[in-house]
Every structure is written in structure tokens, then in C-alpha cells.
Design a protein around this motif. Sequence first.
Motif, PDB file in Angstrom:
ATOM      1  N   TYR A   4       0.512  -1.645  -0.081  1.00 34.88           N
ATOM      2  CA  TYR A   4       0.021   0.210   0.093  1.00 34.88           C
ATOM      3  C   TYR A   4       0.709   1.002   0.298  1.00 34.88           C
ATOM      4  O   TYR A   4       0.617   2.038  -0.480  1.00 34.88           O
ATOM      5  CB  TYR A   4      -0.722  -0.064   0.869  1.00 34.88           C
ATOM      6  N   GLU A  26       6.182   8.353   7.043  1.00 34.80           N
ATOM      7  CA  GLU A  26       5.829   8.044   8.206  1.00 34.80           C
ATOM      8  C   GLU A  26       4.586   7.614   8.921  1.00 34.80           C
ATOM      9  O   GLU A  26       3.841   7.116   9.060  1.00 34.80           O
ATOM     10  CB  GLU A  26       6.998   7.982   9.376  1.00 34.80           C
ATOM     11  N   ALA A  27       4.204   8.808   8.743  1.00 31.57           N
ATOM     12  CA  ALA A  27       2.136   9.339   8.572  1.00 31.57           C
ATOM     13  C   ALA A  27       1.938   8.122   7.842  1.00 31.57           C
ATOM     14  O   ALA A  27       0.696   7.940   8.608  1.00 31.57           O
ATOM     15  CB  ALA A  27       2.349  10.938   8.442  1.00 31.57           C
ATOM     16  N   ILE A  28       1.873   8.201   6.513  1.00 33.78           N
ATOM     17  CA  ILE A  28       1.117   7.505   5.902  1.00 33.78           C
ATOM     18  C   ILE A  28       0.635   5.585   6.443  1.00 33.78           C
ATOM     19  O   ILE A  28       0.287   4.928   6.238  1.00 33.78           O
ATOM     20  CB  ILE A  28       1.778   6.747   4.532  1.00 33.78           C
ATOM     21  N   ARG A  30       2.076   5.019   9.410  1.00 33.75           N
ATOM     22  CA  ARG A  30       1.516   4.822  10.536  1.00 33.75           C
ATOM     23  C   ARG A  30      -0.836   5.068  10.419  1.00 33.75           C
ATOM     24  O   ARG A  30      -1.282   4.206  11.145  1.00 33.75           O
ATOM     25  CB  ARG A  30       1.390   6.020  11.527  1.00 33.75           C
ATOM     26  N   ARG A  31      -1.189   5.324   9.036  1.00 35.39           N
ATOM     27  CA  ARG A  31      -2.230   5.609   8.864  1.00 35.39           C
ATOM     28  C   ARG A  31      -2.565   4.298   9.417  1.00 35.39           C
ATOM     29  O   ARG A  31      -3.589   3.705   8.835  1.00 35.39           O
ATOM     30  CB  ARG A  31      -2.763   6.621   7.903  1.00 35.39           C
ATOM     31  N   LEU A  32      -1.954   3.763   7.394  1.00 32.82           N
ATOM     32  CA  LEU A  32      -2.158   2.226   7.617  1.00 32.82           C
ATOM     33  C   LEU A  32      -2.315   1.071   8.322  1.00 32.82           C
ATOM     34  O   LEU A  32      -3.061   0.630   8.273  1.00 32.82           O
ATOM     35  CB  LEU A  32      -1.061   1.751   6.509  1.00 32.82           C
ATOM     36  N   GLU A  33      -1.135   1.305   9.735  1.00 32.41           N
ATOM     37  CA  GLU A  33      -1.552   0.147  10.412  1.00 32.41           C
ATOM     38  C   GLU A  33      -2.578   0.802  11.186  1.00 32.41           C
ATOM     39  O   GLU A  33      -3.069  -0.966  11.666  1.00 32.41           O
ATOM     40  CB  GLU A  33      -0.136   0.847  11.100  1.00 32.41           C
ATOM     41  N   SER A  34      -3.119   1.799  12.342  1.00 31.51           N
ATOM     42  CA  SER A  34      -4.665   2.208  12.238  1.00 31.51           C
ATOM     43  C   SER A  34      -5.681   1.652  11.540  1.00 31.51           C
ATOM     44  O   SER A  34      -6.461   0.946  12.348  1.00 31.51           O
ATOM     45  CB  SER A  34      -4.485   3.328  12.413  1.00 31.51           C
ATOM     46  N   TYR A  35      -5.423   1.691  10.708  1.00 33.06           N
ATOM     47  CA  TYR A  35      -6.481   1.093   9.221  1.00 33.06           C
ATOM     48  C   TYR A  35      -6.508  -0.325   9.804  1.00 33.06           C
ATOM     49  O   TYR A  35      -7.869  -1.112   8.948  1.00 33.06           O
ATOM     50  CB  TYR A  35      -6.297   1.603   7.972  1.00 33.06           C
ATOM     51  N   GLN A  38      -7.974  -1.801  12.786  1.00 34.29           N
ATOM     52  CA  GLN A  38      -9.233  -1.376  13.238  1.00 34.29           C
ATOM     53  C   GLN A  38      -9.973  -2.864  12.178  1.00 34.29           C
ATOM     54  O   GLN A  38     -11.277  -3.379  11.975  1.00 34.29           O
ATOM     55  CB  GLN A  38      -9.396   0.247  13.009  1.00 34.29           C
TER      56      GLN A  38
END
Length: 203
Positions: A4, A26-28, A30-35, A38
Motif C-alpha cells: 500500500y 512515516e505518517a502514511i 502509521r495510518r495504514l497500521e491504524s486502518y 481496525q
Amino acid sequence: FAEYLTWLMGYETLCYALYDRRELVEAIARRLESYFTQCLKRILSFERVRVVWGSDDMGFRGGLMISPADTRKLILPGHQALAAMAHAAGRPYLLHSCGDIAAIMEDLVRTVKIDAKHSFEDTIEDVRDAKRHYGRRIALLGGIDVDFLCRADGPAVRQRVRDTLDVCHPGGGYCLGTGNSVANYIPLDNYLAMVDEGRLYAG
């Protein structure tokens, strides 16, 4: 996670960004991990889900898509989180990854704690060699090389299956199958020969 990052940014853009816009990468990540955590939380609420299959092509024939250090920092934490969730729910975490990922295999076994690995290509690592290296710690899935299945004849396929099972079957932790996805260009007779020989071997 690796796929991704590549798909969202484009591979060339990702490579540049790793140098001059690391905070964005790094922000992307972290967002992928959060997504995905969930998503998996919801998926694991269904009792019928018996395993978690993490599919993430992190390499190519010559090595990882990004450096081992960046893979450890940006990619593996996501897989580690998903594996921990799967294990807490009593499900194994299976990883599919194409390419030469030898540089991070110990991380996958010890830190991520994958239960099994899929995708084996003879030009990268023969599943019989992987059995000798990792077979006591993780399960191995597949390993009958897709290119071989396309080019070989029936007797050669059957011999390869027997040879593979002779090495990989002892001690358990092996599931016979193709080295990668069962592509529609694999001759059907060869695929069926692989399956049939596996059944004959198992008695």
C-alpha cells in the motif's frame, strides 16, 4: 503495508520520499497500521475466521523493495501488530510475501512472530532449503515453483512433489501447494498431477 505504501505513493515517489520527505512516509505507514488493525479487529469478531493471512509483497528477485532498516521501521510494525491481534484471538498469522526477503526473515520469525510463510520461487529460495533453515520454527506453505509447473511434464511434476515431501513432510509444518498464486496459465494437467501425487504420497 509495503504494497500500500508503494501503491499510494508510487514506487519511484516512495523512494524519493524516503530521502527527502520521511515524515510523510512515516505518517502514511502509521495510518495504514491504524486502518488495518481496525479492520482486523472487526474480522476477528467472526468465529468462522480461523486464520489471518497477511499478504504483502516486500521484495523482488534481488532483495527487498526498500532497505532492511526502513522495512523494519515502516513495514514490520504493522505485521507485528496484526500477528499479536491474531494470536490473542487464538488464530495463526500466515504471511505471503514474494521476493527475496532473507534480510528480514529472522525479524519475521522472532519479532513479528509469523506462524507460516508462503511464496517460494526456485530462483530465490527453494522451499526444501527453507525447510532446513526455518522448518523447526515456522510452517512452510507451497513451494512447487510456478515456472517449473508451467514448463515441466507430468512425470517431472510428480517427482518434484515426492522430492519436496521427502524433505518437508518430516516433522510436520508443511502444506503442499504452488510456490505462488495458481495462475490461469499453469497447465491444468500439471496442477492436477501435483495435487494427485500429494494425495498418493499421503496414502
